[in-house]
Motif scaffolding. Structure first.
Motif, PDB file in Angstrom:
ATOM      1  N   ILE A 127       0.843  -1.189   0.000  1.00 19.03           N
ATOM      2  CA  ILE A 127       0.000   0.000   0.000  1.00 19.03           C
ATOM      3  C   ILE A 127       0.884   1.247   0.000  1.00 19.03           C
ATOM      4  N   ILE A 128       1.833   1.312   0.934  1.00 21.46           N
ATOM      5  CA  ILE A 128       2.770   2.442   1.010  1.00 21.46           C
ATOM      6  C   ILE A 128       4.033   1.955   1.706  1.00 21.46           C
ATOM      7  N   ASP A 129       5.175   2.482   1.284  1.00 20.32           N
ATOM      8  CA  ASP A 129       6.444   2.078   1.884  1.00 20.32           C
ATOM      9  C   ASP A 129       6.963   3.153   2.834  1.00 20.32           C
ATOM     10  N   ASP A 130       8.023   2.825   3.559  1.00 19.27           N
ATOM     11  CA  ASP A 130       8.699   3.732   4.487  1.00 19.27           C
ATOM     12  C   ASP A 130       7.769   4.273   5.570  1.00 19.27           C
ATOM     13  N   VAL A 131       6.949   3.396   6.141  1.00 15.02           N
ATOM     14  CA  VAL A 131       6.017   3.782   7.195  1.00 15.02           C
ATOM     15  C   VAL A 131       6.713   3.638   8.547  1.00 15.02           C
ATOM     16  N   LYS A 132       6.682   4.715   9.335  1.00 14.58           N
ATOM     17  CA  LYS A 132       7.240   4.652  10.688  1.00 14.58           C
ATOM     18  C   LYS A 132       6.273   4.002  11.659  1.00 14.58           C
ATOM     19  N   ASP A 133       4.984   4.345  11.542  1.00 12.74           N
ATOM     20  CA  ASP A 133       3.997   3.838  12.485  1.00 12.74           C
ATOM     21  C   ASP A 133       2.644   3.720  11.806  1.00 12.74           C
ATOM     22  N   PHE A 134       1.884   2.724  12.219  1.00  6.20           N
ATOM     23  CA  PHE A 134       0.531   2.517  11.708  1.00  6.20           C
ATOM     24  C   PHE A 134      -0.364   2.161  12.880  1.00  6.20           C
ATOM     25  N   ILE A 156      -7.641   5.675  11.721  1.00  2.00           N
ATOM     26  CA  ILE A 156      -6.373   5.271  11.106  1.00  2.00           C
ATOM     27  C   ILE A 156      -5.373   6.411  11.239  1.00  2.00           C
ATOM     28  N   LYS A 157      -4.155   6.055  11.613  1.00  2.00           N
ATOM     29  CA  LYS A 157      -3.056   7.018  11.683  1.00  2.00           C
ATOM     30  C   LYS A 157      -1.839   6.375  11.024  1.00  2.00           C
ATOM     31  N   VAL A 158      -1.280   7.075  10.038  1.00  2.00           N
ATOM     32  CA  VAL A 158      -0.086   6.589   9.345  1.00  2.00           C
ATOM     33  C   VAL A 158       1.000   7.654   9.472  1.00  2.00           C
ATOM     34  N   SER A 159       2.149   7.262  10.003  1.00  2.00           N
ATOM     35  CA  SER A 159       3.309   8.155  10.094  1.00  2.00           C
ATOM     36  C   SER A 159       4.319   7.728   9.050  1.00  2.00           C
ATOM     37  N   TRP A 160       4.747   8.681   8.232  1.00  2.00           N
ATOM     38  CA  TRP A 160       5.682   8.377   7.154  1.00  2.00           C
ATOM     39  C   TRP A 160       7.107   8.646   7.601  1.00  2.00           C
TER      40      TRP A 160
END
Length: 152
Positions: free
Chosen positions: A114-121, A132-136
């Motif tokens: 779905i997305i790369d280089d995710v710090k936190d999900f 939903i919280k996505v940190s890049w």
């Protein structure tokens, strides 16, 4: 007697003024280019994050029967009765893991990025709302509350 021409001092003063003006213009140009580069990177990040949220929303709402969250994993059961998919962060990437009721999705299952280089999900379900919280990787964060239309 009137002398015509330019003295050496006048030439040095004029050159100094020109070089000073070039230095100011150069520093302004460099500052502008840095700001432009940073804004392009920031916009690119928000576009990627918004696209990831759109993919998650589509998976959660398209033909789903039940949506659950456990430990920041979104577990989706579909109305066909046999398909179950998970949305999960593995290492630093966010994946959609494909499975069935006979083969539960795992880290080694068939998956789509779905997305790369995710710090936190973070994924938390409250009733028919999915938070939903996505940190890049560059510090950008996107948070959304999605309405779960079909699922219990």
């Amino acid at each position: 007697m009137v002398k015509k021409g330019v003295t050496l001092i006048e030439i040095v003063v004029a050159m100094s003024l020109v070089l000073l003006m070039l230095g100011v213009v150069d520093s302004m140009l460099i500052s502008y280019l840095k700001n432009y580069k940073n804004s392009v990177i920031e916009n690119k990040g928000f576009n990627y994050l918004n696209e990831a949220i759109s993919i998650i929303e589509k998976e959660v709402n398209e033909d789903s029967k039940d949506v659950k969250t456990e430990g920041n994993i979104i577990k989706i059961s579909y109305s066909d009765g046999s398909t179950t998919n998970h949305i999960k962060r593995i290492n630093s990437n966010l994946y959609l893991l494909y499975g069935t009721i006979y083969s539960v999705p795992s880290d080694s299952s068939y998956k789509s990025l779905i997305i790369d280089d995710v710090k936190d999900f973070v994924a938390i379900k409250y009733g028919k709302t999915l938070y939903i919280k996505v940190s890049w990787y560059n510090g950008q964060i996107i948070e959304r509350c999605l309405a779960i239309e079909n699922a219990n």
